[in-house]
Scaffold this motif. Structure first.
Motif, PDB file in Angstrom:
ATOM      1  N   PRO A 140      -6.857  10.660  -2.286  1.00 19.02           N
ATOM      2  CA  PRO A 140      -5.540  11.269  -2.056  1.00 19.02           C
ATOM      3  C   PRO A 140      -4.760  10.579  -0.942  1.00 19.02           C
ATOM      4  CG  PRO A 140      -7.249  12.958  -2.176  1.00 19.02           C
ATOM      5  CD  PRO A 140      -7.956  11.633  -2.096  1.00 19.02           C
ATOM      6  N   THR A 141      -3.487  10.332  -1.201  1.00 22.57           N
ATOM      7  CA  THR A 141      -2.612   9.902  -0.130  1.00 22.57           C
ATOM      8  C   THR A 141      -2.369  11.111   0.771  1.00 22.57           C
ATOM      9  OG1 THR A 141      -0.450   8.981   0.396  1.00 22.57           O
ATOM     10  CG2 THR A 141      -0.567  10.394  -1.511  1.00 22.57           C
ATOM     11  N   ASN A 142      -2.185  10.851   2.051  1.00 24.55           N
ATOM     12  CA  ASN A 142      -2.198  11.952   3.018  1.00 24.55           C
ATOM     13  C   ASN A 142      -0.966  12.851   2.957  1.00 24.55           C
ATOM     14  OD1 ASN A 142      -0.481   9.973   3.975  1.00 24.55           O
ATOM     15  ND2 ASN A 142      -0.910  10.358   6.133  1.00 24.55           N
ATOM     16  N   THR A 143      -0.044  12.619   2.078  1.00 27.25           N
ATOM     17  CA  THR A 143       1.152  13.453   2.029  1.00 27.25           C
ATOM     18  C   THR A 143       1.380  14.097   0.663  1.00 27.25           C
ATOM     19  OG1 THR A 143       2.431  11.460   1.543  1.00 27.25           O
ATOM     20  CG2 THR A 143       2.340  12.161   3.841  1.00 27.25           C
ATOM     21  N   TRP A 180       5.696  11.762   0.815  1.00 32.79           N
ATOM     22  CA  TRP A 180       5.398  11.341  -0.550  1.00 32.79           C
ATOM     23  C   TRP A 180       6.569  11.686  -1.458  1.00 32.79           C
ATOM     24  CZ3 TRP A 180       4.671  14.083  -5.222  1.00 32.79           C
ATOM     25  CH2 TRP A 180       4.120  13.344  -6.260  1.00 32.79           C
ATOM     26  N   ASN A 181       7.003  10.754  -2.279  1.00 32.16           N
ATOM     27  CA  ASN A 181       8.111  10.995  -3.214  1.00 32.16           C
ATOM     28  C   ASN A 181       7.896  10.163  -4.468  1.00 32.16           C
ATOM     29  OD1 ASN A 181      10.621  11.999  -4.133  1.00 32.16           O
ATOM     30  ND2 ASN A 181      11.631  10.127  -3.465  1.00 32.16           N
ATOM     31  N   TYR A 182       7.665  10.833  -5.574  1.00 32.91           N
ATOM     32  CA  TYR A 182       7.389  10.161  -6.840  1.00 32.91           C
ATOM     33  C   TYR A 182       8.611   9.378  -7.300  1.00 32.91           C
ATOM     34  CZ  TYR A 182       5.728   9.642 -11.672  1.00 32.91           C
ATOM     35  OH  TYR A 182       5.315   9.142 -12.888  1.00 32.91           O
ATOM     36  N   ASN A 207       0.825  -1.199   0.000  1.00 30.86           N
ATOM     37  CA  ASN A 207       0.000   0.000   0.000  1.00 30.86           C
ATOM     38  C   ASN A 207       0.868   1.262   0.000  1.00 30.86           C
ATOM     39  OD1 ASN A 207      -2.533   1.597   0.510  1.00 30.86           O
ATOM     40  ND2 ASN A 207      -1.516   1.958   2.476  1.00 30.86           N
ATOM     41  N   ASP A 208       1.932   1.265   0.795  1.00 32.54           N
ATOM     42  CA  ASP A 208       2.852   2.411   0.819  1.00 32.54           C
ATOM     43  C   ASP A 208       3.509   2.599  -0.549  1.00 32.54           C
ATOM     44  OD1 ASP A 208       2.444   2.934   3.563  1.00 32.54           O
ATOM     45  OD2 ASP A 208       3.975   1.467   4.133  1.00 32.54           O
ATOM     46  N   LEU A 209       3.892   1.507  -1.170  1.00 31.80           N
ATOM     47  CA  LEU A 209       4.533   1.580  -2.482  1.00 31.80           C
ATOM     48  C   LEU A 209       3.566   2.111  -3.540  1.00 31.80           C
ATOM     49  CD1 LEU A 209       6.436  -1.845  -2.410  1.00 31.80           C
ATOM     50  CD2 LEU A 209       7.436   0.433  -2.091  1.00 31.80           C
ATOM     51  N   LEU A 210       2.332   1.650  -3.502  1.00 27.86           N
ATOM     52  CA  LEU A 210       1.327   2.117  -4.457  1.00 27.86           C
ATOM     53  C   LEU A 210       1.059   3.608  -4.299  1.00 27.86           C
ATOM     54  CD1 LEU A 210      -1.138  -0.902  -4.295  1.00 27.86           C
ATOM     55  CD2 LEU A 210       0.130  -0.166  -6.316  1.00 27.86           C
ATOM     56  N   HIS A 211       1.215   4.121  -3.085  1.00 29.52           N
ATOM     57  CA  HIS A 211       0.991   5.540  -2.812  1.00 29.52           C
ATOM     58  C   HIS A 211       2.266   6.376  -2.940  1.00 29.52           C
ATOM     59  CE1 HIS A 211      -2.885   4.373  -0.653  1.00 29.52           C
ATOM     60  NE2 HIS A 211      -3.246   5.274  -1.544  1.00 29.52           N
ATOM     61  N   MET A 212       3.384   5.762  -3.363  1.00 28.38           N
ATOM     62  CA  MET A 212       4.676   6.452  -3.436  1.00 28.38           C
ATOM     63  C   MET A 212       5.051   7.028  -2.073  1.00 28.38           C
ATOM     64  SD  MET A 212       5.778   6.221  -6.603  1.00 28.38           S
ATOM     65  CE  MET A 212       5.242   6.001  -8.294  1.00 28.38           C
ATOM     66  N   ASN A 213       4.745   6.271  -1.025  1.00 25.27           N
ATOM     67  CA  ASN A 213       4.896   6.741   0.343  1.00 25.27           C
ATOM     68  C   ASN A 213       5.834   5.852   1.154  1.00 25.27           C
ATOM     69  OD1 ASN A 213       3.807   9.093   1.226  1.00 25.27           O
ATOM     70  ND2 ASN A 213       1.817   8.270   1.795  1.00 25.27           N
ATOM     71  N   SER A 214       6.782   5.224   0.493  1.00 23.41           N
ATOM     72  CA  SER A 214       7.630   4.241   1.172  1.00 23.41           C
ATOM     73  C   SER A 214       8.639   4.866   2.120  1.00 23.41           C
ATOM     74  CB  SER A 214       8.385   3.401   0.140  1.00 23.41           C
ATOM     75  OG  SER A 214       9.333   4.209  -0.553  1.00 23.41           O
ATOM     76  N   GLY A 215       9.020   6.117   1.851  1.00 22.62           N
ATOM     77  CA  GLY A 215      10.056   6.764   2.652  1.00 22.62           C
ATOM     78  C   GLY A 215      11.465   6.448   2.183  1.00 22.62           C
ATOM     79  N   ILE A 275      14.933  -1.239  -4.549  1.00 21.92           N
ATOM     80  CA  ILE A 275      15.193  -2.146  -3.430  1.00 21.92           C
ATOM     81  C   ILE A 275      16.497  -1.791  -2.724  1.00 21.92           C
ATOM     82  CG2 ILE A 275      15.798  -4.539  -2.838  1.00 21.92           C
ATOM     83  CD1 ILE A 275      13.858  -5.473  -4.961  1.00 21.92           C
ATOM     84  N   GLU A 276      17.482  -1.379  -3.507  1.00 22.37           N
ATOM     85  CA  GLU A 276      18.807  -1.105  -2.963  1.00 22.37           C
ATOM     86  C   GLU A 276      18.888   0.198  -2.178  1.00 22.37           C
ATOM     87  OE1 GLU A 276      20.950  -1.152  -6.575  1.00 22.37           O
ATOM     88  OE2 GLU A 276      20.890  -3.345  -6.814  1.00 22.37           O
ATOM     89  N   LYS A 277      17.846   1.032  -2.231  1.00 23.72           N
ATOM     90  CA  LYS A 277      17.871   2.329  -1.563  1.00 23.72           C
ATOM     91  C   LYS A 277      17.536   2.201  -0.075  1.00 23.72           C
ATOM     92  CE  LYS A 277      18.912   4.749  -5.146  1.00 23.72           C
ATOM     93  NZ  LYS A 277      20.171   5.521  -5.219  1.00 23.72           N
ATOM     94  N   SER A 278      18.164   3.039   0.718  1.00 23.46           N
ATOM     95  CA  SER A 278      17.924   3.022   2.166  1.00 23.46           C
ATOM     96  C   SER A 278      16.715   3.864   2.527  1.00 23.46           C
ATOM     97  CB  SER A 278      19.156   3.548   2.909  1.00 23.46           C
ATOM     98  OG  SER A 278      19.437   4.883   2.509  1.00 23.46           O
ATOM     99  N   ALA A 279      16.208   3.645   3.744  1.00 24.48           N
ATOM    100  CA  ALA A 279      15.054   4.397   4.228  1.00 24.48           C
ATOM    101  C   ALA A 279      15.485   5.797   4.666  1.00 24.48           C
ATOM    102  CB  ALA A 279      14.394   3.665   5.382  1.00 24.48           C
ATOM    103  N   LYS A 280      14.791   6.794   4.162  1.00 21.69           N
ATOM    104  CA  LYS A 280      15.071   8.179   4.532  1.00 21.69           C
ATOM    105  C   LYS A 280      14.056   8.689   5.533  1.00 21.69           C
ATOM    106  CE  LYS A 280      16.188  12.589   2.302  1.00 21.69           C
ATOM    107  NZ  LYS A 280      16.259  13.293   0.986  1.00 21.69           N
ATOM    108  N   TYR A 281      12.810   8.177   5.434  1.00 24.01           N
ATOM    109  CA  TYR A 281      11.724   8.552   6.334  1.00 24.01           C
ATOM    110  C   TYR A 281      10.953   7.302   6.729  1.00 24.01           C
ATOM    111  CZ  TYR A 281      12.590  13.089   4.092  1.00 24.01           C
ATOM    112  OH  TYR A 281      13.177  14.220   3.592  1.00 24.01           O
ATOM    113  N   LYS A 282      10.101   7.429   7.713  1.00 28.33           N
ATOM    114  CA  LYS A 282       9.214   6.342   8.082  1.00 28.33           C
ATOM    115  C   LYS A 282       8.149   6.206   6.993  1.00 28.33           C
ATOM    116  CE  LYS A 282       9.684   6.747  13.106  1.00 28.33           C
ATOM    117  NZ  LYS A 282       8.975   6.998  14.389  1.00 28.33           N
TER     118      LYS A 282
END
Length: 469
Positions: free
Chosen positions: A374-377, A280-282, A232-240, A268-275
């Motif tokens: 709308p995604t909340n961010t 939101w990041n396209y 769900n986070d991935l579909l919303h571009m909200n993975s962080g 997959i290889e990218k690290s988490a920047k936010y929770k």
């Protein structure tokens, strides 16, 4: 004179260093973009090299490339002044793929099994050419003017619209193409393909085969904070997750599309920047990661390839469509979907009807609401792999409008409150989409056709009563 020569030498050295540091690394991407673009346009849509170079490749720096088509071997080689040569190959059923020197072109490959259903119904629900349909609440003069204004006049090159299709109440009411294009021309949707990719999760969810609220099945994330990222986070571009989506330079997106062998791994290889679910990041990398997750749902690669067509594309008669693959055999769900404008309109109509096609429910009605919420961010701009008008980006268009959107202004607009689908394909985003849609919508009177007919019957009955007195 010696002083002048020293200054000149220093300037030349500075130029060489600048070119080496700033420009040379980009040449690989420039020749890569060009080779892929020429191969796809030529072998998928039968465009000439001249047409592609003057149109599709008329982009800053990309026009530096020199391209050569080999129709026998079905490949294209491109380089920039003889440097950084890249090759793209075409394979029937898979489209064009940009390859590296390690790719084995002799290796056998699997292709999707396609089905072309002919049901004898008129477009858009079938394969028969539609008859003219007149609606009493449409001002066709206004509509024709709105469509004509979307195209450049002779000699102009600003709007660069290639095609427009308008469906109203499931009927084709307007259609126009630029010179060199027609109803059979296949056009790259770029990021409109993202909306297509997301739809497969709605289909699998309806089939009870996936739960998008569960953590994404990524082994590399199991032992760190990324394990909390859901589909769900991935579909919303909200993975962080970290990701740079910038096509003006070497970025995560350009390295993925023009250098990666397996595009599903780039995010997959990218690290988490936010929770998760806080920023939101396209990210095109996220969509290709989702394509990889889809592949994991099937026992074989063949099943994965077939599913994209049998469950959706061929199911609704988008027979012109082809989604291209990367070197690892994954569909490039972020960017590489080709189809005619009429077939892109079919995809919009499927969502307008909340997943129902000719009486068959491909995904639950709730899925159409899900992607358009709308995604909340995102400040009302983005849902689940669809762009929204909830925040009023297009201020003269109904707020319930949502859309598939791609590079250079590829658009499928879905307006449920008006029973309307509008598609515009082109080469430029320097286009007044709000004004265009305002004029198309303005050709419809507020009263809908059913109400008009009822009022007409009442007036007729009233006149009949007067005549009998």
């Amino acid at each position: 004179m010696k002083k002048f020569l020293k200054v000149l030498a220093v300037l030349l050295l500075i130029i060489v260093v600048y070119l080496r540091i700033a420009i040379y690394p980009q040449l690989d991407l420039i020749s890569g973009f060009s080779a892929k673009s020429v191969a796809s346009g030529h072998f998928i849509d039968s465009r000439s090299l001249e047409t592609i170079e003057k149109g599709d490749n008329d982009i800053d720096k990309v026009d530096w490339a020199t391209n050569e088509i080999n129709d026998v071997k079905k490949n294209v080689t491109s380089s920039v002044y003889g440097l950084k040569e890249r090759k793209a190959i075409y394979r029937q059923g898979l489209g064009a793929t940009l390859i590296n020197n390690d790719f084995d072109v002799t290796k056998q490959y699997k292709v999707p099994q396609r089905y072309s259903f002919k049901n004898g119904r008129e477009y858009p629900y079938g394969d028969i050419e539609p008859k003219d349909t007149l609606f009493s609440n449409i001002d066709y003069t206004k509509l024709e003017k709105a469509i004509a204004n979307a195209f450049d006049k002779k000699g102009e090159k600003k709007k660069q619209t290639r095609s427009v299709v308008v469906l109203y109440k499931g009927k084709l009411i307007a259609e126009k193409y630029a010179v060199g294009f027609n109803k059979n021309s296949k056009i790259l949707g770029w990021s409109m393909t993202k909306s297509l990719t997301a739809t497969y999760f709605g289909i699998l969810q309806k089939q009870g085969k996936i739960d998008i609220m569960k953590s994404a099945p990524i082994d590399e994330w199991k032992n760190d904070e990324r394990s909390k990222i859901t589909i769900n986070d991935l579909l919303h571009m909200n993975s962080g997750l970290e990701w740079e989506e910038d096509y003006t330079k070497i970025s995560d997106a350009t390295k993925m599309l023009f250098q990666a062998e397996d595009m599903t791994k780039s995010q997959i290889e990218k690290s988490a920047k936010y929770k998760p679910n806080t920023h939101w990041n396209y990210s095109s990398g996220t969509t290709n990661l989702l394509s990889g997750i889809l592949r994991k749902q099937f026992k074989t690669h063949q099943d994965y390839l077939n599913f994209w067509y049998s469950s959706l594309i061929d199911k609704i008669g988008m027979n012109s469509m082809i989604v291209e693959t990367d070197m690892a055999g994954n569909f490039v769900g972020s960017s590489y979907g080709w189809a005619t404008t009429r077939d892109w309109a079919k995809f919009g109509l499927l969502y307008l009807h909340k997943g129902n096609w000719n009486g068959e429910q491909l995904f639950d009605e709730s899925w159409a609401k899900y992607v358009a919420t709308p995604t909340n961010t995102s400040n009302g701009q983005y849902g689940a792999h669809f762009w929204l008008n909830a925040g009023g980006v297009y201020h003269d268009v109904p707020r319930d409008m949502y859309r598939c959107s791609g590079f250079q202004g590829q658009m499928v607009f879905i307006i449920p409150s008006l029973d309307l689908v509008v598609v515009r394909m082109g080469l430029s985003e320097d286009f007044d989409f709000n004004g265009f849609l305002k004029n198309v919508v303005g050709s419809l009177t507020i009263i809908d056709d059913d109400t008009y007919l009822k009022e007409s019957l009442r007036k007729k009955e009233k006149l009949n009563r007067k005549d009998t007195k």
